[in-house]
Write a protein that holds these residues in place. Structure first.
Motif, short mmCIF file in Angstrom:
data_model
loop_
_atom_site.label_atom_id
_atom_site.label_comp_id
_atom_site.label_asym_id
_atom_site.label_seq_id
_atom_site.Cartn_x
_atom_site.Cartn_y
_atom_site.Cartn_z
N ALA A 86 1.36 -0.72 -0.02
CA ALA A 86 0.18 -0.58 0.06
C ALA A 86 0.60 1.24 0.34
CB ALA A 86 -0.83 -0.06 0.58
N GLU A 87 0.27 2.32 -0.36
CA GLU A 87 1.11 3.45 -0.45
C GLU A 87 2.54 4.02 0.90
OE1 GLU A 87 -2.21 6.96 0.45
OE2 GLU A 87 -1.42 6.94 -1.60
N ASP A 88 1.11 3.89 2.48
CA ASP A 88 2.71 4.24 3.37
C ASP A 88 2.54 3.08 4.35
OD1 ASP A 88 0.68 4.88 5.02
OD2 ASP A 88 0.27 6.83 3.46
N ASP A 89 3.10 3.54 5.43
CA ASP A 89 3.47 2.14 6.29
C ASP A 89 2.41 2.22 7.09
OD1 ASP A 89 5.43 1.40 6.40
OD2 ASP A 89 6.72 2.91 7.91
N GLY A 90 1.06 2.51 7.24
CA GLY A 90 -0.42 2.89 8.23
C GLY A 90 -1.20 2.40 7.45
N ALA A 91 -1.25 3.24 5.74
CA ALA A 91 -1.77 1.81 5.07
C ALA A 91 -1.26 0.30 4.94
CB ALA A 91 -2.27 2.61 3.78
N ARG A 92 -0.42 0.39 4.97
CA ARG A 92 -0.27 -1.31 4.71
C ARG A 92 -0.69 -2.16 5.82
NH1 ARG A 92 4.28 0.79 1.55
NH2 ARG A 92 5.49 1.95 3.09
N ASP A 96 -3.10 -1.56 7.57
CA ASP A 96 -4.22 -1.49 7.92
C ASP A 96 -4.97 -2.22 6.30
OD1 ASP A 96 -4.94 0.20 9.27
OD2 ASP A 96 -4.94 1.86 7.92
N ARG A 97 -4.31 -2.48 5.62
CA ARG A 97 -3.98 -3.99 4.97
C ARG A 97 -4.16 -5.34 4.75
NH1 ARG A 97 -2.16 -4.63 -1.31
NH2 ARG A 97 -3.52 -6.76 -1.93
#
Ligand code: IMP
Length: 192
Positions: free
Chosen positions: A87-93, A95-96
């Protein structure tokens, strides 16, 4: 001192490698910024070897490269070699990953770090892999580290990577384990 080019453009990674290689006569150097090697391998080790070999050939110096990521058992090893691109950044990765895993009870996972060293001709002379087993937490825990650290829990020490001090993470992490295997071999090469 022999130059060892680190196949990364990331000064943070250079600093971390420097701490592992302290006391050895290798002089670490960042790769030229315009030199980017595509990670087309199917495994961590293949990618590390590709990067080390290419950087060595282009620079004419010794080169070291690492490739790392998180493989989750119940997701058939995903995100694996795509960890940085999940995903685009650490947080989104994170979350996914939590979303894909849902409330499954099998939460086993492993961080893998592959390291390769190539001689100035581009031949791979060292390749090693460090694997750290753990579990994916249901929620983030701890505020240190980077990447997937807050959701990777190591039962043996009852802490997530994000709750460990840097020294503790060196001791238990996939990268620390990989360097433990690589260091004695690098020392043997010193006299070459
Ligand atoms: P690399 O830079 O191509 O090796 O990509 C590694 C990716 O895996 C990073 O973007 C992180 O998302 C993840 N990763 C590797 N090592 C760690 C770690 O020690 N903690 C957390 N995430 C990591």
């Amino acid at each position: 001192m022999t130059v060892l080019v680190v196949a990364t453009g990331n000064p943070g990674k250079l600093k971390e490698m420097q701490s592992y290689l302290e006391g050895t006569p290798w002089q670490l150097q960042l790769k030229p910024p315009e030199l980017d090697v595509e990670e087309t391998g199917a495994t961590f080790l293949e990618n590390a070897c590709l990067k080390a070999s290419e950087i060595a050939k282009v620079t004419g110096e010794w080169a070291i490269a690492d490739d790392s990521g998180l493989s989750v058992d119940a997701l058939d090893g995903a995100p694996g070699i795509f960890s940085a691109r999940y995903a685009e950044d650490d947080g989104a990765r994170i979350d996914r990953l939590l979303m894909e895993l849902g409330d499954r009870s099998d939460r086993g996972a492993q961080f893998v770090c592959a390291i390769a060293v190539a001689n100035p001709q581009g031949e791979i002379v060292i390749q090693e892999e460090g694997i750290a087993r753990g579990e994916i937490l249901r929620d983030r825990q701890g505020s240190g580290g980077f990447g997937y650290d807050p959701i990777f829990y190591v039962p043996k020490v009852e802490k997530s990577y994000a709750e460990m001090t840097p020294e503790m993470k060196h001791q238990f992490s996939h990268r620390g384990l990989a360097f433990e295997l690589v260091l004695p071999k690098l020392k043997l090469l010193e006299g070459d």
